[in-house]
Design a protein around this motif. Structure first.
Motif, PDB file in Angstrom:
ATOM      1  N   GLU A   1       0.838  -1.197   0.000  1.00 53.75           N
ATOM      2  CA  GLU A   1       0.000   0.000   0.000  1.00 53.75           C
ATOM      3  C   GLU A   1       0.872   1.246   0.000  1.00 53.75           C
ATOM      4  N   GLN A   2       0.628   2.105  -0.972  1.00 50.00           N
ATOM      5  CA  GLN A   2       1.411   3.321  -1.079  1.00 50.00           C
ATOM      6  C   GLN A   2       0.793   4.430  -0.225  1.00 50.00           C
ATOM      7  N   GLU A   3       1.644   5.141   0.503  1.00 50.94           N
ATOM      8  CA  GLU A   3       1.174   6.262   1.295  1.00 50.94           C
ATOM      9  C   GLU A   3       0.756   7.389   0.359  1.00 50.94           C
ATOM     10  N   PRO A   4      -0.309   8.082   0.731  1.00 50.68           N
ATOM     11  CA  PRO A   4      -0.747   9.179  -0.142  1.00 50.68           C
ATOM     12  C   PRO A   4       0.345  10.216  -0.329  1.00 50.68           C
ATOM     13  N   GLU A   5       0.551  10.595  -1.567  1.00 48.78           N
ATOM     14  CA  GLU A   5       1.605  11.558  -1.881  1.00 48.78           C
ATOM     15  C   GLU A   5       1.206  12.953  -1.430  1.00 48.78           C
ATOM     16  N   ILE A   6       2.100  13.617  -0.726  1.00 43.94           N
ATOM     17  CA  ILE A   6       1.831  14.964  -0.246  1.00 43.94           C
ATOM     18  C   ILE A   6       2.036  15.952  -1.397  1.00 43.94           C
TER      19      ILE A   6
ATOM     20  N   ALA B   1       3.658  20.448   0.977  1.00 41.00           N
ATOM     21  CA  ALA B   1       5.005  20.196   1.496  1.00 41.00           C
ATOM     22  C   ALA B   1       5.756  21.508   1.686  1.00 41.00           C
ATOM     23  N   PHE B   2       5.618  22.421   0.733  1.00 39.53           N
ATOM     24  CA  PHE B   2       6.266  23.726   0.853  1.00 39.53           C
ATOM     25  C   PHE B   2       5.722  24.488   2.056  1.00 39.53           C
ATOM     26  N   ALA B   3       4.389  24.433   2.252  1.00 37.74           N
ATOM     27  CA  ALA B   3       3.779  25.133   3.385  1.00 37.74           C
ATOM     28  C   ALA B   3       4.290  24.561   4.708  1.00 37.74           C
ATOM     29  N   LYS B   4       4.458  23.235   4.758  1.00 43.28           N
ATOM     30  CA  LYS B   4       4.949  22.607   5.978  1.00 43.28           C
ATOM     31  C   LYS B   4       6.370  23.057   6.291  1.00 43.28           C
ATOM     32  N   VAL B   5       7.210  23.127   5.265  1.00 44.76           N
ATOM     33  CA  VAL B   5       8.592  23.597   5.451  1.00 44.76           C
ATOM     34  C   VAL B   5       8.605  25.058   5.897  1.00 44.76           C
ATOM     35  N   LEU B   6       7.748  25.864   5.263  1.00 48.90           N
ATOM     36  CA  LEU B   6       7.689  27.284   5.613  1.00 48.90           C
ATOM     37  C   LEU B   6       7.248  27.479   7.062  1.00 48.90           C
ATOM     38  N   ARG B   7       6.241  26.717   7.492  1.00 48.32           N
ATOM     39  CA  ARG B   7       5.799  26.811   8.895  1.00 48.32           C
ATOM     40  C   ARG B   7       6.925  26.450   9.842  1.00 48.32           C
ATOM     41  N   GLY B   8       7.667  25.411   9.492  1.00 41.85           N
ATOM     42  CA  GLY B   8       8.791  25.018  10.332  1.00 41.85           C
ATOM     43  C   GLY B   8       9.847  26.105  10.421  1.00 41.85           C
ATOM     44  N   GLN B   9      10.120  26.770   9.295  1.00 40.37           N
ATOM     45  CA  GLN B   9      11.109  27.847   9.290  1.00 40.37           C
ATOM     46  C   GLN B   9      10.646  29.030  10.153  1.00 40.37           C
ATOM     47  N   ILE B  10       9.367  29.363  10.048  1.00 41.86           N
ATOM     48  CA  ILE B  10       8.843  30.488  10.826  1.00 41.86           C
ATOM     49  C   ILE B  10       8.889  30.180  12.315  1.00 41.86           C
ATOM     50  N   ILE B  11       8.457  28.990  12.700  1.00 42.50           N
ATOM     51  CA  ILE B  11       8.468  28.608  14.115  1.00 42.50           C
ATOM     52  C   ILE B  11       9.896  28.589  14.643  1.00 42.50           C
ATOM     53  N   ALA B  12      10.833  28.066  13.843  1.00 45.32           N
ATOM     54  CA  ALA B  12      12.236  28.049  14.267  1.00 45.32           C
ATOM     55  C   ALA B  12      12.764  29.464  14.454  1.00 45.32           C
ATOM     56  N   PHE B  13      12.388  30.379  13.546  1.00 47.63           N
ATOM     57  CA  PHE B  13      12.833  31.766  13.676  1.00 47.63           C
ATOM     58  C   PHE B  13      12.280  32.401  14.946  1.00 47.63           C
TER      59      PHE B  13
ATOM     60  N   ASP C   1      -1.939  28.276   7.622  1.00 45.35           N
ATOM     61  CA  ASP C   1      -0.569  28.237   8.141  1.00 45.35           C
ATOM     62  C   ASP C   1      -0.446  29.126   9.369  1.00 45.35           C
ATOM     63  N   CYS C   2      -1.049  30.317   9.291  1.00 44.47           N
ATOM     64  CA  CYS C   2      -0.992  31.247  10.420  1.00 44.47           C
ATOM     65  C   CYS C   2      -1.638  30.639  11.656  1.00 44.47           C
ATOM     66  N   ASP C   3      -2.785  29.972  11.477  1.00 44.66           N
ATOM     67  CA  ASP C   3      -3.464  29.340  12.615  1.00 44.66           C
ATOM     68  C   ASP C   3      -2.582  28.264  13.252  1.00 44.66           C
ATOM     69  N   LEU C   4      -1.924  27.453  12.417  1.00 44.50           N
ATOM     70  CA  LEU C   4      -1.064  26.391  12.950  1.00 44.50           C
ATOM     71  C   LEU C   4       0.137  26.970  13.690  1.00 44.50           C
ATOM     72  N   ILE C   5       0.689  28.064  13.174  1.00 42.47           N
ATOM     73  CA  ILE C   5       1.824  28.711  13.839  1.00 42.47           C
ATOM     74  C   ILE C   5       1.391  29.276  15.185  1.00 42.47           C
ATOM     75  N   LEU C   6       0.227  29.908  15.210  1.00 47.13           N
ATOM     76  CA  LEU C   6      -0.276  30.476  16.458  1.00 47.13           C
ATOM     77  C   LEU C   6      -0.626  29.390  17.468  1.00 47.13           C
ATOM     78  N   GLU C   7      -1.084  28.239  16.982  1.00 46.48           N
ATOM     79  CA  GLU C   7      -1.345  27.126  17.885  1.00 46.48           C
ATOM     80  C   GLU C   7      -0.048  26.622  18.517  1.00 46.48           C
ATOM     81  N   ALA C   8       1.030  26.599  17.710  1.00 51.25           N
ATOM     82  CA  ALA C   8       2.332  26.190  18.252  1.00 51.25           C
ATOM     83  C   ALA C   8       2.795  27.162  19.324  1.00 51.25           C
ATOM     84  N   ILE C   9       2.524  28.447  19.109  1.00 54.16           N
ATOM     85  CA  ILE C   9       2.879  29.452  20.113  1.00 54.16           C
ATOM     86  C   ILE C   9       2.047  29.262  21.369  1.00 54.16           C
ATOM     87  N   ALA C  10       0.746  28.972  21.174  1.00 52.81           N
ATOM     88  CA  ALA C  10      -0.148  28.808  22.315  1.00 52.81           C
ATOM     89  C   ALA C  10       0.237  27.602  23.164  1.00 52.81           C
ATOM     90  N   GLU C  11       0.781  26.560  22.509  1.00 51.69           N
ATOM     91  CA  GLU C  11       1.152  25.346  23.227  1.00 51.69           C
ATOM     92  C   GLU C  11       2.556  25.411  23.826  1.00 51.69           C
TER      93      GLU C  11
END
Length: 461
Positions: free
Chosen positions: A52-57, A62-74, A98-108
């Motif tokens: 079974e192949q995993e669904p391709e992202i 994928a770019f949005a996920k990388v960007l969120r990671g970069q922003i959170i790291a900064f 993306d903004c909501d996910l970043i703010l959730e990371a800040i909230a947690e």
């Protein structure tokens, strides 16, 4: 073993040893018995296993996920060079999700790693701006808080609660009735009403923008009023530095002068005597640390009916004026008039809120009394009623004085605000200078320490 000329050479099915006797039934499924062409020289051929192949992202996700990671790291301060000297950083192509996910990371975040930065987001441009609070944010809010405290000092709400101005120099949470459970980017200052039972209602938010876009600041305020139906007004101080600050280059006179000094100069020695203009450039060691400023003040009042839309510039509920350069006198008068109406709206909103709270309390008490009522004590109740009627006095409505309160016609002292802005610009310039000079001294010391080691190794070789 590979079989040349056949497909078995690359995708041969899995072979299972065939058993004899009574065990044949176990090797061949009864529901799907093996046919003749499925048997080969004593082996049972099973079809190849399909993994079974995993669904391709999608690449976009994928770019949005990388960007969120970069922003959170900064925001956590990870991966930033020590020479980083910017007051803010802008990230593009950030979606609202993306903004909501970043703010959730800040909230947690339990370690308060993100508290250095204020977050602003503009949905229209998809830009997220992370800003380091400067003295301009801190100093400008002080005269505004003093003006609000002074205006509300004559509003007699003793026994009902208190008006509190919450100063948010860093990112804090915003939720229902003043909750700080989830970080959603509150304004820099919030006027709240705290009742006697601990309830809190946010009434007026103020944002100070410096080194970020006006669009992002308005979007931040719009989100605040959308999440909080009690919010009556918002105010924006939009401060634009005419030239974006950059540290001295290694070829500049300022760099050469600062390289010779082994200590950071104190504020009073660093400040130049000719920095008299209120919003003129702030210089030191021949370098401009803060350029000339343009300051625009805008305020919005919640309409009597309809949505609280900050993009609607109806003059009944919106006023704006340039504070500098070339002060807009007429515009400031319009602002004063709207601020006067804002205080009246705060009064009415507070009364409405307290009446709702008291109605709920009375309803709760009435319900409890009806459940505990004893039908056998009719005579006792009549006696109590007589005593109550005798003790009843003609005390005024507790909200009568509040309703009669008239706010000041000119609540904001613009001269005090301009004075604080001048000091704030100078202090911001000094903060930039001292941060840069400290890093320069540290770097020079490290280079001097490394240089002798290198020369010793060269001699040994």
């Amino acid at each position: 073993m590979k079989c040349k000329g056949t497909s078995l050479g690359t995708s041969r099915p899995r072979l299972v040893k065939r058993v004899t006797g009574t065990h044949v039934a176990a090797a061949v499924s009864t529901s799907k018995p093996a046919t003749l062409h499925q048997k080969l020289y004593g082996f049972h051929i099973e079809p190849p296993l399909v993994k079974e192949q995993e669904p391709e992202i999608p690449k976009k996700d994928a770019f949005a996920k990388v960007l969120r990671g970069q922003i959170i790291a900064f925001l956590r301060g990870e991966g930033q060079a020590e020479s980083t000297d910017a007051d803010y950083k802008t990230f593009s192509d950030v979606s609202i999700d993306d903004c909501d996910l970043i703010l959730e990371a800040i909230a947690e975040d339990d370690n308060h790693q993100f508290n250095r930065y204020k977050i602003s987001y503009s949905p229209s441009s998809k830009q997220l701006v992370a800003t380091l609070p400067t003295p301009i944010h801190e100093n400008l809010l002080k005269p505004l808080r003093d003006a609000i405290d002074s205006a509300l000092a004559s509003l007699d709400i003793e026994g009902l609660g208190n008006f509190i101005v919450q100063m948010n120099s860093t990112l804090r949470g915003l939720g229902e009735a003043g909750s700080t459970e989830k970080s959603l980017g509150t304004p820099d200052a919030l006027l709240e009403f705290h009742d006697e039972d601990g309830g809190r209602v946010q009434l007026w938010g103020t944002e100070v923008t410096f080194s970020q876009t006006r669009d992002a600041a308005i979007a931040k305020l719009q989100r605040s009023v959308t999440l909080n139906p009690h919010m009556r007004a918002v105010t924006l101080f939009d401060i634009l530095e005419n030239h974006r600050h950059s540290p001295p280059t290694e070829s500049s006179d300022a760099f050469r002068k600062l390289s010779k000094k082994k200590k950071v100069v104190s504020y009073h020695k660093w400040l130049q005597k000719d920095d008299s203009p209120v919003f003129g450039p702030v210089t030191g060691f021949t370098h401009t640390w803060v350029s000339s400023l343009t300051v625009v003040v805008s305020t919005w009042l919640r309409p009597d009916d309809g949505p609280f839309d900050l993009y609607d510039h109806n003059p009944r509920y919106f006023a704006t004026a340039r504070l500098c350069p070339d002060t807009d006198i007429t515009g400031l008068e319009n602002l004063q008039h709207l601020f006067h109406r804002t205080f009246a709206s705060l009064r009415d909103a507070t009364i409405s809120y307290m009446e709702e709270v008291m109605a709920e309390e009375e309803s709760s008490v009435s319900s409890d009394n009806s459940d505990a009522e004893d039908e056998s004590s009719v005579e006792d109740k009549s006696d109590i009623a007589e005593v109550s009627s005798e003790e009843t006095d003609d005390s005024p409505d507790p909200f009568e004085l509040v309703r009669a309160w008239v706010p000041p016609t000119s609540p904001i002292d613009w001269k005090a605000i301009m004075k604080q802005l001048r000091n704030a610009a100078r202090q911001t310039g000094y903060t930039r200078y001292s941060t840069y000079h400290e890093k320069l001294i540290k770097r020079t010391a490290e280079e001097a320490e490394i240089s002798p080691r290198a020369s010793k190794r060269a001699k040994r070789s």
